[in-house]
Design an enzyme around this catalytic site. Sequence first.
Site, PDB file in Angstrom:
ATOM      1  N   TYR A  51       0.832  -1.204   0.000  1.00  0.00           N
ATOM      2  CA  TYR A  51       0.000   0.000   0.000  1.00  0.00           C
ATOM      3  C   TYR A  51       0.869   1.258   0.000  1.00  0.00           C
ATOM      4  O   TYR A  51       1.931   1.280   0.622  1.00  0.00           O
ATOM      5  CB  TYR A  51      -0.906   0.038   1.223  1.00  0.00           C
ATOM      6  CG  TYR A  51      -1.974  -1.042   1.298  1.00  0.00           C
ATOM      7  CD1 TYR A  51      -2.273  -1.848   0.208  1.00  0.00           C
ATOM      8  CD2 TYR A  51      -2.686  -1.253   2.477  1.00  0.00           C
ATOM      9  CE1 TYR A  51      -3.238  -2.829   0.287  1.00  0.00           C
ATOM     10  CE2 TYR A  51      -3.655  -2.225   2.565  1.00  0.00           C
ATOM     11  CZ  TYR A  51      -3.933  -3.023   1.480  1.00  0.00           C
ATOM     12  OH  TYR A  51      -4.903  -3.992   1.569  1.00  0.00           O
TER      13      TYR A  51
ATOM     14  N   LEU B 209     -23.019  -0.409  -2.334  1.00  0.00           N
ATOM     15  CA  LEU B 209     -23.994  -0.660  -1.266  1.00  0.00           C
ATOM     16  C   LEU B 209     -24.086   0.536  -0.313  1.00  0.00           C
ATOM     17  O   LEU B 209     -24.720   0.442   0.737  1.00  0.00           O
ATOM     18  CB  LEU B 209     -23.607  -1.922  -0.490  1.00  0.00           C
ATOM     19  CG  LEU B 209     -23.712  -3.223  -1.275  1.00  0.00           C
ATOM     20  CD1 LEU B 209     -23.038  -4.369  -0.524  1.00  0.00           C
ATOM     21  CD2 LEU B 209     -25.169  -3.570  -1.563  1.00  0.00           C
ATOM     22  N   GLY B 210     -23.485   1.632  -0.698  1.00  0.00           N
ATOM     23  CA  GLY B 210     -23.460   2.814   0.156  1.00  0.00           C
ATOM     24  C   GLY B 210     -24.423   3.905  -0.276  1.00  0.00           C
ATOM     25  O   GLY B 210     -24.199   5.077   0.032  1.00  0.00           O
TER      26      GLY B 210
END
Length: 323
Positions: A53, A218-219
Amino acid sequence: MQYTHLGRSGLSVSRLCLGTMNFGMEAEESDSFGIMDAAHDAGINFFDTANRYGGKTGPGGTEKILGRWFAQGGGRREKTVLATKLYGDMGDWPNEGKLSALNIRRALDASLQRLQTDYIDLYQFHHVDRGTPWDEIWQAMEVAVAQGKILYAGSSNFAGWHLATAQEEARKRGYTGLVSEQSLYNLIARTIELEVIPAAQHNGIGIIPWSPLQGGLLGGVLKKERDSSRRTSGRAKETLEAHREQIEQYEDFADELGQEPGDVALAWLLHQPAVTAPIIGPRTREQLDAGLRALDVRLDADALARLDAIFPGHRPAPEDYAW
């Protein structure tokens, strides 16, 4: 904050895991520090990162941000159950990726240096390595445990049979093996219910879902489109179009419940018995606060059945596809 054990281990972790992938990519360092401080204030003690990351800061950049945050003191490291991962290539020279004993040794030491700590609570395999035998992997991990550099081992993106094989090979050595598995899991993506979840439950492995909102779908994505004329693109657009009718039903049901869609999606995962802690990856303090709201959402049997009707899941294999 609610806490539970990580898999069959005695380690207590918060029911939400703070994902840090956006630190250095979408969130500046000062904002990342603020999010981590706020997470501790809310009782979140479980932080997840990976050596790859970093976004614009490059591989390792996110671990360095965590390291500088820990270096501020104030009990930040002591209060954190720290999880990181290895597998992806950190350079273009041989043995700078995957799970050979050599890379485990080098990658672990490099992560410890970037994180400014002398141990990692949960060291995770970011992907299965089909080219390295398990006896080599577990021997390297046992050495790291003996050196005090790691405490527990976890996996990510494993199939059910990978979990079973890993645990059997660990048992032969008298080693604990895996205590957790990070998998893609949400109301839209439920494939792991076929074999990964049964294998994890049988072996005492806690599930740590990543992408709990399926990349934001899904937000409340349809509501956001209507309110701001913002449109999805690329792969997210393709997934939205494939599931538009379901997502419309889902957002309407969230309205019936008087809840935000994202809160319902996280709450659904928290109601699944195999799940230890969904990973939330906020870019802002507001997104962190939104994730915390899900802890207070209670879904009764009728609500869970309604969600299953909108987004049908899987029965364990082989019953899902055979008698």
